[in-house]
Design a protein around this motif. Structure first.
Motif, PDB file in Angstrom:
ATOM      1  N   PRO A   1       0.856  -1.248  -0.141  1.00  0.00           N
ATOM      2  CA  PRO A   1       0.069   0.009  -0.210  1.00  0.00           C
ATOM      3  C   PRO A   1       0.911   1.403  -0.078  1.00  0.00           C
ATOM      4  O   PRO A   1       1.961   1.209   0.315  1.00  0.00           O
ATOM      5  CB  PRO A   1      -0.903   0.015   1.270  1.00  0.00           C
ATOM      6  N   GLN A   2       0.391   2.477  -0.529  1.00  0.00           N
ATOM      7  CA  GLN A   2       1.029   3.559  -0.570  1.00  0.00           C
ATOM      8  C   GLN A   2       0.534   4.433   0.885  1.00  0.00           C
ATOM      9  O   GLN A   2      -0.821   4.595   1.195  1.00  0.00           O
ATOM     10  CB  GLN A   2       0.519   4.429  -1.407  1.00  0.00           C
ATOM     11  N   ILE A   3       1.595   5.025   1.669  1.00  0.00           N
ATOM     12  CA  ILE A   3       1.132   5.682   2.774  1.00  0.00           C
ATOM     13  C   ILE A   3       0.679   7.057   2.476  1.00  0.00           C
ATOM     14  O   ILE A   3       0.959   7.684   1.457  1.00  0.00           O
ATOM     15  CB  ILE A   3       2.245   5.925   3.643  1.00  0.00           C
ATOM     16  N   ILE A   4      -0.486   7.255   2.922  1.00  0.00           N
ATOM     17  CA  ILE A   4      -1.182   8.390   2.792  1.00  0.00           C
ATOM     18  C   ILE A   4      -1.042   9.526   3.853  1.00  0.00           C
ATOM     19  O   ILE A   4      -0.599  10.737   3.787  1.00  0.00           O
ATOM     20  CB  ILE A   4      -2.630   8.725   2.520  1.00  0.00           C
ATOM     21  N   ALA A   5      -1.098   9.140   5.081  1.00  0.00           N
ATOM     22  CA  ALA A   5      -1.093   9.924   6.430  1.00  0.00           C
ATOM     23  C   ALA A   5      -0.849   9.168   7.485  1.00  0.00           C
ATOM     24  O   ALA A   5      -1.298   7.624   7.347  1.00  0.00           O
ATOM     25  CB  ALA A   5      -2.395  11.056   6.531  1.00  0.00           C
ATOM     26  N   PHE A   6      -0.422   9.616   8.550  1.00  0.00           N
ATOM     27  CA  PHE A   6      -0.291   8.841  10.045  1.00  0.00           C
ATOM     28  C   PHE A   6      -0.497   9.744  10.905  1.00  0.00           C
ATOM     29  O   PHE A   6       0.128  11.047  10.823  1.00  0.00           O
ATOM     30  CB  PHE A   6       0.848   7.974   9.750  1.00  0.00           C
ATOM     31  N   ASN A   7      -0.827   9.297  12.108  1.00  0.00           N
ATOM     32  CA  ASN A   7      -1.330  10.119  13.310  1.00  0.00           C
ATOM     33  C   ASN A   7      -0.419   9.538  14.370  1.00  0.00           C
ATOM     34  O   ASN A   7      -1.131   8.473  14.962  1.00  0.00           O
ATOM     35  CB  ASN A   7      -2.694  10.209  13.693  1.00  0.00           C
ATOM     36  N   GLU A   8       0.547   9.786  14.690  1.00  0.00           N
ATOM     37  CA  GLU A   8       1.673   8.925  15.456  1.00  0.00           C
ATOM     38  C   GLU A   8       1.363   9.054  17.052  1.00  0.00           C
ATOM     39  O   GLU A   8       1.416   8.157  17.688  1.00  0.00           O
ATOM     40  CB  GLU A   8       3.232   9.544  15.345  1.00  0.00           C
TER      41      GLU A   8
END
Length: 318
Positions: A91-98
């Motif tokens: 998959p391609q990363i779109i966003a993350f909330n660490e």
């Protein structure tokens, strides 16, 4: 927003998803995905610019896991970036909330791949060959500068012979082997949780590999061993051996196999008696029992001890 239900991420998560993709996008549907047992995973369909796009949201809600590895969202995001950027079917990363500040818990948003998990293929030979070929492609990716490195989940020095086994003497031999010298290896990019439930298929071809949160640089043999262990439990030793043969065929002469990594992968699950993996039952597998898992683990373990002896003989004659 669509009506809230157990199949829908919380409103704050859906808002974050929309804002990460396109603030003007509209949520078309959501669905809880089966198979995830250490996090909550949903598919989310968004309508944006006249087309519907599919995404996957993973919420890390396992407090114990987060306590041990608080950077899970960052780790998966960087793993996806590395895998996708190196041409792997990921998959391609779109966003993350660490931190989890926006989503309640650490969260990762990625594209959704085509295909589905196959655990009961029409042709097992093609299936095992595809699993092996896909893994060889992962291991062809260099990872010298990837920030996360392989480590064992268990403290090998404190492991004891499992009380549930009917072959304690062989397990004693296993522990002696795994506490011995490690074979030399060239670190590469490894998935670290490669097994059939994390591989997607379209027809007879692998369309993608998912669940990259544990990816790291390390020995290829760990991925091989982990997949072989899962195959031994799911189908039996013969399938695990057939997978290894297919991997060696695709990897070629540059790869040097050592059964040590199979054994290390095996002892890494010694947290208690082996049980039926929930991910298999969630995906419709029937007929497996905890008793059968114990029996198959013992048979697989015995095959590894025999393989170590044969491997040592071969090395001595070279």
């Amino acid at each position: 927003m669509i009506p809230q239900s157990e199949h829908t991420p919380p409103d704050r998560v859906l808002k974050w998803v929309v804002n990460s993709v396109d603030p003007l996008a509209a949520v078309q549907s959501t669905r809880r995905l089966q198979g995830g047992i250490s996090s909550i995973i949903h598919s989310v369909s968004l309508r944006t610019h006249g087309e519907v796009r599919e995404f996957v949201v993973r919420q890390f809600d396992n407090e114990e896991w987060l306590k041990d590895e608080p950077d899970l969202a960052l780790h998966e995001a960087e793993s996806l970036r590395w895998a996708y950027g190196n041409g792997l079917c990921a998959p391609q990363i779109i966003a993350f909330n660490e931190s989890g500040r926006e989503c309640g818990v650490p969260t990762v948003l990625m594209t959704r791949l085509e295909g589905s998990v196959v655990l009961n293929p029409a042709n097992y030979d093609l299936w095992l060959n595809g699993l092996a070929e896909s893994l060889v492609k992962i291991h062809a990716v260099e990872a010298d500068s990837f920030p996360w490195a392989y480590f064992t989940y268990n403290d090998i020095d404190t492991l004891e012979i499992p009380s549930w086994s009917s072959s304690p003497e062989l397990w004693s031999r296993v522990l002696d082997i795994v506490r011995g010298p490690k074979p030399k290896f060239k670190p590469c990019f490894i998935h670290r949780d490669y097994h059939p439930t994390n591989v997607l298929w379209t027809g007879n071809y692998v369309s993608g590999v998912v669940d990259w949160v544990n990816a790291c640089r390390g020995p290829a043999g760990i991925d091989i061993g982990h997949c072989r262990l899962n195959l031994a439990m799911l189908l039996g030793v013969q399938s695990a051996d057939q997978f290894l043969s297919a991997y060696l065929s695709h990897a070629g002469t540059e790869f040097s196999y050592s059964p040590y990594w199979d054994i290390l992968s095996l002892v890494d699950i010694l947290f208690g008696p082996p049980t039926v993996y929930q991910g298999w039952t969630a995906l419709g597998v029937t007929g497996l029992t905890d008793t059968l898992m114990v029996e198959r683990i013992d048979r697989y373990m015995a095959s590894l001890v025999e393989r170590v002896s044969s491997h040592s003989d071969d090395m001595n004659h070279k």
